[in-house]
Design a protein around this motif. Structure first.
Motif, short mmCIF file in Angstrom:
data_model
loop_
_atom_site.label_atom_id
_atom_site.label_comp_id
_atom_site.label_asym_id
_atom_site.label_seq_id
_atom_site.Cartn_x
_atom_site.Cartn_y
_atom_site.Cartn_z
N ASP A 1 0.93 7.74 2.50
CA ASP A 1 0.00 8.88 2.51
C ASP A 1 0.69 10.12 1.95
O ASP A 1 0.06 10.94 1.29
CB ASP A 1 -0.46 9.20 3.94
CG ASP A 1 -1.33 8.10 4.53
OD1 ASP A 1 -1.97 7.35 3.76
OD2 ASP A 1 -1.36 7.99 5.77
N THR B 1 0.85 -1.18 0.00
CA THR B 1 0.00 0.00 0.00
C THR B 1 0.89 1.23 0.00
O THR B 1 1.81 1.34 0.81
CB THR B 1 -0.90 0.01 1.26
OG1 THR B 1 -1.63 -1.20 1.30
CG2 THR B 1 -1.85 1.19 1.23
N THR C 1 -4.48 12.38 0.06
CA THR C 1 -4.98 12.37 1.45
C THR C 1 -4.45 13.52 2.30
O THR C 1 -5.01 13.79 3.35
CB THR C 1 -4.62 11.03 2.14
OG1 THR C 1 -3.20 10.86 2.08
CG2 THR C 1 -5.31 9.86 1.47
N GLY D 1 -2.08 9.70 -2.99
CA GLY D 1 -3.50 9.37 -2.93
C GLY D 1 -4.40 10.56 -2.65
O GLY D 1 -5.61 10.40 -2.47
#
Length: 185
Positions: A112, A109, A144, A142
């Motif tokens: 951020d 993943t 964020t 992303g």
């Protein structure tokens, strides 16, 4: 004999280098206070961009007339860009509790936030001050966190003479940079 001579030259050079006792200094980040309001849970720290004199293995300081000189054969124990990147990642992780790691990002993943640091100056000045200046950019793969670019100009006292004092001052400057980045995020 003529065929053997070209083989002996590299061996002689290797032997001369192997006997070097030049001191080597670690690049570290001094501990600092914790920042609780960070919005990023994970931060990828890109390889720090350094000017050529700071990217070299010799530890340099400013001398008379503003010229930079190597400090008595002292060298960094690691590649300076890698060492500063690792120190920043460690400092950010310790201050924020976020998972901070050097590029390439080690998890499946994505992070951020991504931190890109570009250093303009990194040296011990003749006036007894270590200067670390440049800019850092925070991007968000992303979306964020807020993306931005910010300049930094950090000065720390060089307590003493020589490479060890310069290395300690760099550690203090990197700790301050980690603090500034964590507060800006």
């Amino acid at each position: 004999m003529i065929k053997i001579l070209p083989l002996l030259i590299p061996l002689a050079l290797l032997a001369a280098c192997a006997g070097s006792n030049d001191p080597r200094y670690l690049i570290a980040s001094a501990p600092g206070e914790t920042v609780a309001n960070l919005r990023s849970r994970s931060i990828e720290v890109r390889l720090v961009s350094l000017p050529s004199y700071a990217a070299a293995s010799d530890i340099v300081a400013e001398g008379e007339g503003g010229a930079l000189f190597a400090l008595g054969g002292a060298q960094w124990a690691d590649d300076p860009a890698r060492g500063m990147t690792a120190a920043l990642a460690r400092g950010l992780s310790e201050r924020t509790g976020a998972a901070a790691a050097m590029e390439p990002w080690p998890l499946n993943t994505g992070p951020d936030a991504r931190l890109d640091v570009r250093v303009d100056q990194a040296y011990a000045r003749a006036d007894g001050i270590f200067e670390l200046s440049g800019q850092f950019a925070v991007s968000s793969p992303g979306g964020t966190v807020r993306e931005f670019v910010q300049r930094f100009n950090i000065t720390t006292p060089v307590a003493g003479d020589g490479a060890a004092a310069a290395a300690d001052a760099l550690a203090q400057a990197l700790a301050e940079l980690a603090r500034q980045v964590s507060l800006a995020m």
